[in-house]
Design an enzyme around this catalytic site. Structure first.
Site, PDB file in Angstrom:
ATOM      1  N   VAL A  66      49.665   4.390  97.237  1.00 13.57           N
ATOM      2  CA  VAL A  66      48.901   3.271  96.698  1.00 13.57           C
ATOM      3  C   VAL A  66      48.325   2.416  97.823  1.00 13.57           C
ATOM      4  O   VAL A  66      48.923   2.289  98.889  1.00 13.57           O
ATOM      5  CB  VAL A  66      49.800   2.422  95.748  1.00 13.57           C
ATOM      6  CG1 VAL A  66      50.896   1.694  96.510  1.00 13.57           C
ATOM      7  CG2 VAL A  66      48.993   1.454  94.924  1.00 13.57           C
ATOM      8  N   CYS A  67      47.138   1.857  97.572  1.00 11.61           N
ATOM      9  CA  CYS A  67      46.540   0.864  98.466  1.00 11.61           C
ATOM     10  C   CYS A  67      46.003  -0.253  97.562  1.00 11.61           C
ATOM     11  O   CYS A  67      46.565  -0.498  96.507  1.00 11.61           O
ATOM     12  CB  CYS A  67      45.458   1.474  99.359  1.00 11.61           C
ATOM     13  SG  CYS A  67      44.018   2.093  98.476  1.00 11.61           S
ATOM     14  N   ARG A  68      44.943  -0.912  97.936  1.00  6.45           N
ATOM     15  CA  ARG A  68      44.424  -2.001  97.110  1.00  6.45           C
ATOM     16  C   ARG A  68      43.718  -1.477  95.862  1.00  6.45           C
ATOM     17  O   ARG A  68      44.011  -1.900  94.749  1.00  6.45           O
ATOM     18  CB  ARG A  68      43.474  -2.877  97.925  1.00  6.45           C
ATOM     19  CG  ARG A  68      42.923  -4.067  97.152  1.00  6.45           C
ATOM     20  CD  ARG A  68      42.110  -4.979  98.067  1.00  6.45           C
ATOM     21  NE  ARG A  68      41.600  -6.120  97.322  1.00  6.45           N
ATOM     22  CZ  ARG A  68      40.391  -6.144  96.750  1.00  6.45           C
ATOM     23  NH1 ARG A  68      39.594  -5.101  96.821  1.00  6.45           N
ATOM     24  NH2 ARG A  68      39.995  -7.214  96.098  1.00  6.45           N
ATOM     25  N   GLY A  70      42.467   2.201  95.778  1.00  9.14           N
ATOM     26  CA  GLY A  70      42.533   3.653  95.673  1.00  9.14           C
ATOM     27  C   GLY A  70      41.815   4.450  96.744  1.00  9.14           C
ATOM     28  O   GLY A  70      41.977   5.662  96.815  1.00  9.14           O
ATOM     29  N   MET A  95      46.828  -1.182  93.841  1.00  7.75           N
ATOM     30  CA  MET A  95      47.657  -2.325  93.465  1.00  7.75           C
ATOM     31  C   MET A  95      46.927  -3.272  92.512  1.00  7.75           C
ATOM     32  O   MET A  95      47.567  -4.009  91.770  1.00  7.75           O
ATOM     33  CB  MET A  95      48.123  -3.089  94.715  1.00  7.75           C
ATOM     34  CG  MET A  95      49.172  -2.345  95.533  1.00  7.75           C
ATOM     35  SD  MET A  95      50.677  -1.901  94.603  1.00  7.75           S
ATOM     36  CE  MET A  95      51.351  -3.520  94.211  1.00  7.75           C
TER      37      MET A  95
END
Length: 117
Positions: A66-68, A70, A95
């Site tokens: 996961v990141c901010r 995708g 996220m």
């Protein structure tokens, strides 16, 4: 190199509620502001040098990355799969979707409410 568009992807609503292995590849300031309680934090740029830490994760289930939103996590999952480090799955929407779905968030500073930067 694997095309990030070909990376296995799951939405937040599809993530398992039990035994979730979550790798957060955002930068330290993003992590500090708000992250999933059980997530492992390795910023994207540090993945190659810290791949050994991932080898210690359970290998009987996928690692959800996961990141901010995708983008970075898709690149990370593509690299992890191509390198054979773990069975990685990108979390669509990152996220931001995690927060929208009402999943738990914690911050490193207990005085400030967690947020997704």
């Amino acid at each position: 190199m694997v095309n990030p568009a070909e990376v296995p992807t799951a939405s937040v609503s599809d993530l398992p509620s039990e035994g979730l292995v979550l790798l957060d590849v955002r930068e330290p300031d993003e992590w500090s502001a708000g992250h999933a309680p059980e997530a492992l934090h390795i910023p994207l740029g540090e993945l190659p040098s810290r791949a050994a830490e991932l080898a210690e994760l359970p290998d009987d289930r996928p690692v959800y990355v996961v990141c901010r939103t995708g983008g970075r996590s898709a690149r990370a999952a593509a690299w992890l799969n191509a390198a054979g480090v773990v069975d990685a799955v990108n979390v669509a929407g990152g996220m931001k979707s995690w927060q929208t779905e009402g999943r738990a968030l914690v911050s490193d500073d207990e005085r400030t409410p967690p947020e997704v930067l």
